[in-house]
Design a protein around this motif. Sequence first.
Motif, PDB file in Angstrom:
ATOM      1  N   ILE A 192       0.847  -1.196   0.000  1.00 43.17           N
ATOM      2  CA  ILE A 192       0.000   0.000   0.000  1.00 43.17           C
ATOM      3  C   ILE A 192       0.881   1.243   0.000  1.00 43.17           C
ATOM      4  O   ILE A 192       1.811   1.347   0.796  1.00 43.17           O
ATOM      5  N   GLY A 193       0.572   2.197  -0.880  1.00 40.13           N
ATOM      6  CA  GLY A 193       1.195   3.515  -0.813  1.00 40.13           C
ATOM      7  C   GLY A 193       2.224   3.827  -1.871  1.00 40.13           C
ATOM      8  O   GLY A 193       2.875   4.884  -1.806  1.00 40.13           O
ATOM      9  N   ALA A 194       2.422   2.951  -2.867  1.00 36.42           N
ATOM     10  CA  ALA A 194       3.480   3.158  -3.855  1.00 36.42           C
ATOM     11  C   ALA A 194       3.268   4.433  -4.667  1.00 36.42           C
ATOM     12  O   ALA A 194       2.165   4.736  -5.109  1.00 36.42           O
ATOM     13  N   ARG A 195       4.370   5.145  -4.874  1.00 38.49           N
ATOM     14  CA  ARG A 195       4.354   6.373  -5.672  1.00 38.49           C
ATOM     15  C   ARG A 195       5.804   6.761  -5.942  1.00 38.49           C
ATOM     16  O   ARG A 195       6.731   6.232  -5.330  1.00 38.49           O
ATOM     17  N   GLY A 196       6.011   7.681  -6.854  1.00 42.01           N
ATOM     18  CA  GLY A 196       7.350   8.218  -7.085  1.00 42.01           C
ATOM     19  C   GLY A 196       8.164   7.398  -8.067  1.00 42.01           C
ATOM     20  O   GLY A 196       7.843   6.261  -8.409  1.00 42.01           O
ATOM     21  N   THR A 197       9.278   7.994  -8.504  1.00 40.52           N
ATOM     22  CA  THR A 197      10.069   7.422  -9.592  1.00 40.52           C
ATOM     23  C   THR A 197      11.111   6.399  -9.143  1.00 40.52           C
ATOM     24  O   THR A 197      11.769   5.780  -9.980  1.00 40.52           O
ATOM     25  N   ILE A 198      11.271   6.216  -7.837  1.00 38.98           N
ATOM     26  CA  ILE A 198      12.240   5.217  -7.369  1.00 38.98           C
ATOM     27  C   ILE A 198      11.719   3.791  -7.586  1.00 38.98           C
ATOM     28  O   ILE A 198      12.479   2.835  -7.548  1.00 38.98           O
ATOM     29  N   ASN A 199      10.436   3.660  -7.850  1.00 40.18           N
ATOM     30  CA  ASN A 199       9.871   2.343  -8.139  1.00 40.18           C
ATOM     31  C   ASN A 199      10.205   1.965  -9.581  1.00 40.18           C
ATOM     32  O   ASN A 199       9.477   2.291 -10.519  1.00 40.18           O
ATOM     33  N   VAL A 200      11.303   1.270  -9.749  1.00 41.35           N
ATOM     34  CA  VAL A 200      11.893   1.023 -11.068  1.00 41.35           C
ATOM     35  C   VAL A 200      11.156  -0.105 -11.794  1.00 41.35           C
ATOM     36  O   VAL A 200      10.443  -0.911 -11.172  1.00 41.35           O
ATOM     37  N   PRO A 201      11.311  -0.207 -13.126  1.00 43.02           N
ATOM     38  CA  PRO A 201      10.584  -1.220 -13.902  1.00 43.02           C
ATOM     39  C   PRO A 201      10.788  -2.644 -13.413  1.00 43.02           C
ATOM     40  O   PRO A 201       9.839  -3.450 -13.420  1.00 43.02           O
ATOM     41  N   GLU A 202      12.017  -2.984 -12.975  1.00 39.55           N
ATOM     42  CA  GLU A 202      12.270  -4.346 -12.521  1.00 39.55           C
ATOM     43  C   GLU A 202      11.414  -4.716 -11.311  1.00 39.55           C
ATOM     44  O   GLU A 202      11.025  -5.884 -11.152  1.00 39.55           O
ATOM     45  N   TRP A 203      11.125  -3.735 -10.474  1.00 36.51           N
ATOM     46  CA  TRP A 203      10.293  -4.012  -9.310  1.00 36.51           C
ATOM     47  C   TRP A 203       8.852  -4.302  -9.722  1.00 36.51           C
ATOM     48  O   TRP A 203       8.215  -5.196  -9.166  1.00 36.51           O
ATOM     49  N   TYR A 215      -1.576  -1.416  -4.106  1.00 34.75           N
ATOM     50  CA  TYR A 215      -2.493  -0.277  -4.102  1.00 34.75           C
ATOM     51  C   TYR A 215      -1.642   0.986  -4.114  1.00 34.75           C
ATOM     52  O   TYR A 215      -1.054   1.366  -3.097  1.00 34.75           O
ATOM     53  N   THR A 216      -1.526   1.597  -5.279  1.00 31.69           N
ATOM     54  CA  THR A 216      -0.742   2.818  -5.390  1.00 31.69           C
ATOM     55  C   THR A 216      -1.511   3.979  -4.782  1.00 31.69           C
ATOM     56  O   THR A 216      -2.723   3.891  -4.547  1.00 31.69           O
ATOM     57  N   MET A 217      -0.825   5.100  -4.554  1.00 35.90           N
ATOM     58  CA  MET A 217      -1.534   6.275  -4.049  1.00 35.90           C
ATOM     59  C   MET A 217      -2.549   6.777  -5.063  1.00 35.90           C
ATOM     60  O   MET A 217      -3.603   7.304  -4.683  1.00 35.90           O
ATOM     61  N   ARG A 218      -2.279   6.585  -6.341  1.00 39.09           N
ATOM     62  CA  ARG A 218      -3.277   6.960  -7.352  1.00 39.09           C
ATOM     63  C   ARG A 218      -4.539   6.112  -7.187  1.00 39.09           C
ATOM     64  O   ARG A 218      -5.666   6.628  -7.271  1.00 39.09           O
ATOM     65  N   ILE A 220      -5.579   4.747  -4.441  1.00 38.47           N
ATOM     66  CA  ILE A 220      -6.219   5.108  -3.174  1.00 38.47           C
ATOM     67  C   ILE A 220      -6.967   6.433  -3.301  1.00 38.47           C
ATOM     68  O   ILE A 220      -8.077   6.590  -2.773  1.00 38.47           O
ATOM     69  N   ARG A 221      -6.388   7.392  -4.030  1.00 39.49           N
ATOM     70  CA  ARG A 221      -7.035   8.704  -4.170  1.00 39.49           C
ATOM     71  C   ARG A 221      -8.243   8.667  -5.107  1.00 39.49           C
ATOM     72  O   ARG A 221      -9.044   9.602  -5.120  1.00 39.49           O
ATOM     73  N   SER A 222      -8.393   7.595  -5.872  1.00 37.86           N
ATOM     74  CA  SER A 222      -9.501   7.523  -6.830  1.00 37.86           C
ATOM     75  C   SER A 222     -10.770   6.936  -6.222  1.00 37.86           C
ATOM     76  O   SER A 222     -11.808   6.881  -6.894  1.00 37.86           O
ATOM     77  N   ARG A 223     -10.695   6.507  -4.955  1.00 39.60           N
ATOM     78  CA  ARG A 223     -11.839   5.855  -4.309  1.00 39.60           C
ATOM     79  C   ARG A 223     -12.001   6.371  -2.883  1.00 39.60           C
ATOM     80  O   ARG A 223     -11.080   6.970  -2.332  1.00 39.60           O
ATOM     81  N   PRO A 224     -13.160   6.136  -2.253  1.00 41.73           N
ATOM     82  CA  PRO A 224     -13.317   6.524  -0.848  1.00 41.73           C
ATOM     83  C   PRO A 224     -12.242   5.860   0.010  1.00 41.73           C
ATOM     84  O   PRO A 224     -11.984   4.654  -0.112  1.00 41.73           O
ATOM     85  N   PHE A 225     -11.623   6.638   0.875  1.00 39.83           N
ATOM     86  CA  PHE A 225     -10.460   6.182   1.644  1.00 39.83           C
ATOM     87  C   PHE A 225     -10.747   4.927   2.451  1.00 39.83           C
ATOM     88  O   PHE A 225     -10.034   3.918   2.323  1.00 39.83           O
ATOM     89  N   ASP A 226     -11.772   4.958   3.298  1.00 37.01           N
ATOM     90  CA  ASP A 226     -12.054   3.814   4.161  1.00 37.01           C
ATOM     91  C   ASP A 226     -12.337   2.561   3.349  1.00 37.01           C
ATOM     92  O   ASP A 226     -11.931   1.450   3.719  1.00 37.01           O
ATOM     93  N   GLU A 227     -13.006   2.727   2.241  1.00 34.77           N
ATOM     94  CA  GLU A 227     -13.374   1.581   1.408  1.00 34.77           C
ATOM     95  C   GLU A 227     -12.156   0.888   0.813  1.00 34.77           C
ATOM     96  O   GLU A 227     -12.023  -0.338   0.887  1.00 34.77           O
ATOM     97  N   VAL A 228     -11.247   1.672   0.228  1.00 36.13           N
ATOM     98  CA  VAL A 228     -10.105   1.060  -0.447  1.00 36.13           C
ATOM     99  C   VAL A 228      -9.106   0.485   0.549  1.00 36.13           C
ATOM    100  O   VAL A 228      -8.530  -0.593   0.325  1.00 36.13           O
ATOM    101  N   ILE A 229      -8.915   1.158   1.678  1.00 38.67           N
ATOM    102  CA  ILE A 229      -7.992   0.620   2.686  1.00 38.67           C
ATOM    103  C   ILE A 229      -8.554  -0.662   3.291  1.00 38.67           C
ATOM    104  O   ILE A 229      -7.825  -1.648   3.478  1.00 38.67           O
ATOM    105  N   ALA A 230      -9.847  -0.676   3.589  1.00 42.16           N
ATOM    106  CA  ALA A 230     -10.453  -1.893   4.132  1.00 42.16           C
ATOM    107  C   ALA A 230     -10.326  -3.050   3.148  1.00 42.16           C
ATOM    108  O   ALA A 230     -10.042  -4.194   3.548  1.00 42.16           O
TER     109      ALA A 230
END
Length: 339
Positions: A192-203, A215-218, A220-230
């Motif tokens: 949970i929480g992936a974002r940014g450019t350090i996440n390289v293609p091999e990963w 579950y990237t931050m994108r 998570i931000r596209s849905r109701p918070f409690d719903e997606v985290i649950a």
Amino acid sequence: MTAHRTTSNFASITSGVMSFLGAPHVPTTELAGTGTKAAFLGFPFDGANAAIERPGSANGPRGLRIASNMCFPWSFEWDIDLFDAYKLVDCGDSPLAIGNAVRTHELVQAEIERILDAGAIPFTIGGDHSVCVPGARALSKHLGPEKKMGYLHLDAHLDAGEEIGGEYETNCSGLVRAADLPNVSKDNIVAIGARGTINVPEWWTAVRNREISVYTMRDIRSRPFDEVIAEALDKVWDGVDGVYVSFDCDVVDSAYAPGTTGPEPGGFTGPEIIKIGQMIGERGVAAVDNTELCPIYDPSGITARLVWEVLSQMLYSQAAHHPEKLASSPLGTAQALTH
């Protein structure tokens, strides 16, 4: 076992030997038979940090001890005293093998195994994010091959490096090393929480090949918070016998948590990560780590204070929802005001 801090004893905030929440110090070798249900262990090591331009997480345990020292064990919001509920102790810091990450991991794994064998939840405080490798191995071994284990990765970075410069136990390898464990199914491992450019293609290739849910931050931000985290948490906890939670400080937005080795903007706010801690506690944890807290970049102490709030709320929530697993009844003398 020495006396612990009591609520309203304000003198204890500014005096005494430093420990997590003023807890008594009990080495892991003396933990069996104490009735402790949660134990803190420092991991003052950043020798497996692949991002060497921002070192300093070895001071994380010290920084969190200082932050926790400004708190009392009882919460009016929960009407729970953490010492009454868990018999909290501070096991001190793990021994280290300077310059040898693999041997250091063997040493800390033995410490965590002793905490688990004593019937307590280990809260291992780093230090770099390589500690999740021995931490998850310890819980996997403790549960045994017949029991299923879940793994939750809270991090701005996937840490899915199959190897980093020929090394397999770095702070960029935790997610895939957890997936290697024999009793961890792809259905119960979530990042949970992936974002940014350090996440390289091999990963990304590694998580796709292993069918790990991310579950990237994108997302998570596209849905109701409690719903997606649950939804994400329910995947981890579905049908398992114990869950390991690995909490990297950089999952939080750098505005709220600047004191970390890999700060990333665009992450969770302070209230959001506290809510996640409460939701984790509601489900119940078997082992937890916090990593990459770096006091040198946290001059006002706000990152350490936030981390302590997340961990303590996790404990309060678990005590409220799973009282059968505690040292004693968690209820205080007043009715809890809010959850």
